[in-house]
Design a protein around this motif. Structure first.
Motif, short mmCIF file in Angstrom:
data_model
loop_
_atom_site.label_atom_id
_atom_site.label_comp_id
_atom_site.label_asym_id
_atom_site.label_seq_id
_atom_site.Cartn_x
_atom_site.Cartn_y
_atom_site.Cartn_z
N GLU A 183 0.81 -1.22 0.00
CA GLU A 183 0.00 0.00 0.00
C GLU A 183 0.84 1.26 0.00
OE1 GLU A 183 -2.44 -0.62 3.45
OE2 GLU A 183 -4.14 -1.28 2.25
N GLN A 184 2.03 1.19 0.61
CA GLN A 184 2.86 2.38 0.75
C GLN A 184 3.80 2.59 -0.43
OE1 GLN A 184 4.80 1.82 4.52
NE2 GLN A 184 2.87 1.91 5.67
N SER A 185 3.80 1.67 -1.41
CA SER A 185 4.66 1.82 -2.57
C SER A 185 4.07 2.84 -3.53
CB SER A 185 4.83 0.47 -3.27
OG SER A 185 5.49 -0.45 -2.45
N THR A 186 4.87 3.79 -3.95
CA THR A 186 4.41 4.81 -4.89
C THR A 186 5.28 4.77 -6.13
OG1 THR A 186 5.82 6.46 -3.83
CG2 THR A 186 3.55 6.30 -3.06
N LEU A 187 4.67 5.07 -7.26
CA LEU A 187 5.37 5.06 -8.54
C LEU A 187 5.78 6.48 -8.89
CD1 LEU A 187 6.10 3.13 -10.92
CD2 LEU A 187 4.08 4.06 -12.05
N ARG A 188 7.01 6.65 -9.32
CA ARG A 188 7.50 7.95 -9.74
C ARG A 188 7.56 8.02 -11.26
NH1 ARG A 188 11.28 6.33 -5.88
NH2 ARG A 188 12.81 5.94 -7.52
N GLY A 189 7.09 9.10 -11.80
CA GLY A 189 7.16 9.29 -13.25
C GLY A 189 6.10 8.50 -13.98
N GLU A 190 6.29 8.37 -15.29
CA GLU A 190 5.32 7.68 -16.12
C GLU A 190 5.54 6.19 -16.06
OE1 GLU A 190 5.86 9.30 -19.99
OE2 GLU A 190 4.50 10.96 -19.64
N SER B 256 15.30 -6.32 -1.86
CA SER B 256 15.72 -4.92 -1.66
C SER B 256 17.22 -4.85 -1.45
CB SER B 256 14.98 -4.31 -0.47
OG SER B 256 13.59 -4.28 -0.69
N ALA B 257 17.76 -5.75 -0.63
CA ALA B 257 19.20 -5.77 -0.39
C ALA B 257 19.96 -6.12 -1.65
CB ALA B 257 19.53 -6.76 0.73
N ALA B 258 19.42 -7.03 -2.45
CA ALA B 258 20.08 -7.42 -3.69
C ALA B 258 20.12 -6.25 -4.67
CB ALA B 258 19.36 -8.62 -4.31
N VAL B 259 19.01 -5.56 -4.84
CA VAL B 259 18.98 -4.41 -5.76
C VAL B 259 19.95 -3.34 -5.29
CG1 VAL B 259 17.53 -2.53 -6.62
CG2 VAL B 259 16.63 -4.87 -6.58
N MET C 81 9.17 -0.96 -9.82
CA MET C 81 9.10 -0.49 -11.20
C MET C 81 9.66 0.92 -11.36
SD MET C 81 8.02 -3.17 -12.65
CE MET C 81 7.43 -2.74 -14.29
N ASN C 82 10.10 1.55 -10.26
CA ASN C 82 10.83 2.80 -10.38
C ASN C 82 12.26 2.56 -10.84
OD1 ASN C 82 8.78 4.61 -9.47
ND2 ASN C 82 9.14 3.92 -7.37
N ASN C 83 12.73 1.32 -10.75
CA ASN C 83 14.08 0.97 -11.15
C ASN C 83 14.03 0.48 -12.60
OD1 ASN C 83 16.46 -0.72 -11.64
ND2 ASN C 83 16.86 -0.55 -9.45
N PRO C 84 14.65 1.19 -13.54
CA PRO C 84 14.55 0.81 -14.96
C PRO C 84 15.07 -0.59 -15.25
CG PRO C 84 15.43 3.03 -14.75
CD PRO C 84 15.42 2.44 -13.37
N ASP C 85 16.15 -1.00 -14.58
CA ASP C 85 16.68 -2.33 -14.82
C ASP C 85 15.72 -3.41 -14.35
OD1 ASP C 85 19.00 -1.28 -15.92
OD2 ASP C 85 20.07 -1.28 -14.00
N VAL C 86 15.11 -3.18 -13.21
CA VAL C 86 14.13 -4.14 -12.69
C VAL C 86 12.91 -4.18 -13.60
CG1 VAL C 86 12.59 -4.68 -10.76
CG2 VAL C 86 14.94 -3.93 -10.32
N ALA C 87 12.45 -3.02 -14.04
CA ALA C 87 11.28 -2.97 -14.93
C ALA C 87 11.54 -3.75 -16.21
CB ALA C 87 10.92 -1.52 -15.24
N VAL D 173 2.52 -8.04 -13.01
CA VAL D 173 3.53 -7.36 -12.22
C VAL D 173 2.84 -6.34 -11.31
CG1 VAL D 173 5.63 -5.96 -12.25
CG2 VAL D 173 5.21 -7.63 -14.08
N VAL D 174 3.11 -6.42 -10.03
CA VAL D 174 2.58 -5.47 -9.06
C VAL D 174 3.73 -4.61 -8.57
CG1 VAL D 174 1.41 -5.18 -6.84
CG2 VAL D 174 0.77 -7.07 -8.35
N HIS D 175 3.58 -3.30 -8.73
CA HIS D 175 4.65 -2.40 -8.27
C HIS D 175 4.71 -2.42 -6.75
CE1 HIS D 175 7.20 0.98 -7.53
NE2 HIS D 175 6.22 1.66 -6.96
#
Length: 442
Positions: free
Chosen positions: A58-65, A308-311, A279-285, A296-298
């Motif tokens: 619920e607390q995850s927010t998407l940045r940009g398009e 998270s630690a791996a990224v 999905m804010n991370n281009p490589d992950v996306a 895919v759920v952001h």
């Protein structure tokens, strides 16, 4: 002559999980192996669960398009296979066939020239892992010990490694970080044992049962009641969970270029097959585009989670959800294995007959709908159902007063997760409604 197809898994699917818990030999041991309209979205229904808490999503927010939904492939097997003559005979192919098999469009006299112009695969180097060396074109069962048990009673955790004959990326698969999550164990096993090192470019490292003490006790947690997936990358001098997380991360995870951490759900909830990815991370996306039949759920993830630690360490990582805890679910296991097969195809690690199909949705917006009253939950909708704002999803019944309280959808969307019917208290997250991302016009 038929084109290569996905090899049968009958032999290895019959192997019991106890074989994974035997003495792990550091010596080498063979692991015998048994676009069409990119803007269309047609998800497939399967019952899968989530590892991450309701609050984290619920607390995850998407940045940009938002980025476009991934291109997803479907492994072609059985009757869908065609002979080489059918693929190369002029006039025998549909436009979809030609798009899926561009090599078949090249005239025979030019094909040899084209193939000679392609870069030759580079030979692989030996894989040094956990004090052992896995030679190119071979596989091994190794042993990882976090060093937290009584030495005389220590039981190492098996690690399965396949080093391909050709150079390529290293993909790591982890299962049962929570000891009651059984589907991930089987997904890792089937994926690893289906690989032929002579046909693999790169390496695949699998840890089917990370939380071995929890698995043996049928518990989600470690013996000290801590959640291991809240302690990565860990610490050599911290708590029991910190030390296990640190040992795994330093000895195995840092070997990875890509990581798929496989989980099932907790708290008696079930989800559609899906990836959890930042999905804010281009490589992950971009990475999510290789998973067949996976929505895919952001989710940004939280501190302490393995992905998270791996990224943060520069490793592209996602969480794959695959069913309910305490259960072996064949349909969900097959979905997980298929998605990993497509991922390796997408990454150029394997070469199998694969036809790219329609994309799955990316759910950037999702909302958990909570019960407002305590009682017994009875669902009126199925997992994967499309629902409209105001539609009754289920109701909570008071077993004493017979009062019934409906739970309604807050928006139009799709049920991507839900609780199984059970006793609930007020505030319990009952239905997860996903809203597909709106793709900006090009």
């Amino acid at each position: 002559m038929l084109l290569p197809r996905h090899r049968a898994m009958t032999l290895f699917r019959s192997l019991p999980l106890t074989l994974l818990l035997g003495s792990a030999a550091p010596a080498l041991a063979n692991l015998d192996s048994a676009q069409e309209e990119p803007d269309r979205v047609t998800p497939i229904i399967n019952e899968l669960e989530t590892d991450e808490s309701v609050e984290e999503v619920e607390q995850s927010t998407l940045r940009g398009e938002p980025v476009a939904p991934p291109e997803i492939g479907t492994l072609t097997t059985g009757p869908a296979e065609r002979t080489a003559a059918e693929l190369t005979t002029p006039g025998s192919q549909s436009p979809a066939d030609l798009a899926a098999n561009p090599v078949a469009q090249i005239p025979d006299e030019s094909l040899a020239i084209v193939m000679e112009a392609l870069p030759s695969p580079q030979p692989a180097a030996p894989l040094s892992l956990l004090g052992s060396e896995v030679l190119p074109g071979s596989s091994a069962r190794l042993a990882w010990s976090p060093g937290i048990q009584i030495p005389g009673l220590s039981q190492p955790t098996p690690v399965l490694a396949v080093n391909g004959i050709h150079a390529g990326p290293t993909l790591c698969l982890t299962g049962a970080i929570h000891g009651d999550e059984l589907n991930g164990i089987e997904i890792v096993r089937r994926t690893i044992y289906d690989l032929d090192p002579e046909e693999l470019s790169g390496r695949v490292i699998g840890v089917p049962i990370v939380n071995l003490p929890g698995f043996q006790q049928g518990s989600r947690y470690l013996p000290d009641r801590r959640d291991l997936n809240r302690h990565f990358p860990g610490s050599p001098d911290g708590s029991l969970a910190d030390r296990i997380a640190h040992s795994l991360f330093e000895n195995v995870i840092r070997q990875c270029d890509m990581l798929v951490d496989i989980h099932t759900g907790s708290l008696k909830r079930t989800n559609l097959p899906q990836l959890r990815a930042d999905m804010n991370n281009p490589d992950v996306a971009t990475f999510t585009q290789g998973f067949d039949r996976m929505a895919v759920v952001h989710s940004s993830g939280s501190s302490g989670m393995l992905r998270s630690a791996a990224v943060a360490a520069g490793i592209v990582a996602v969480t794959l959800e695959a069913g309910e805890s305490h259960r072996i679910q064949e349909h969900q296991i097959e979905a997980g294995v298929n998605s990993l097969t497509s991922l390796m195809e997408k990454q150029g690690m394997t070469s199998r007959m694969f036809v790219w199909g329609e994309p799955e949705p990316v759910y950037y917006d999702s909302d958990w709908i909570r019960a407002q009253h305590g009682g017994i939950l009875f669902s009126e909708v199925d997992l994967g159902a499309h629902v409209s704002e105001g539609e009754v999803l289920g109701y909570v019944a008071d077993p004493i007063t017979n009062a019934q309280y409906p739970i309604r959808a807050h928006s139009n969307g799709r049920v991507i997760g839900m609780a199984v019917d059970q006793v609930v208290m007020a505030g319990f997250a009952a239905y997860h409604i996903g809203t597909e991302a709106e793709i900006p016009a090009e």
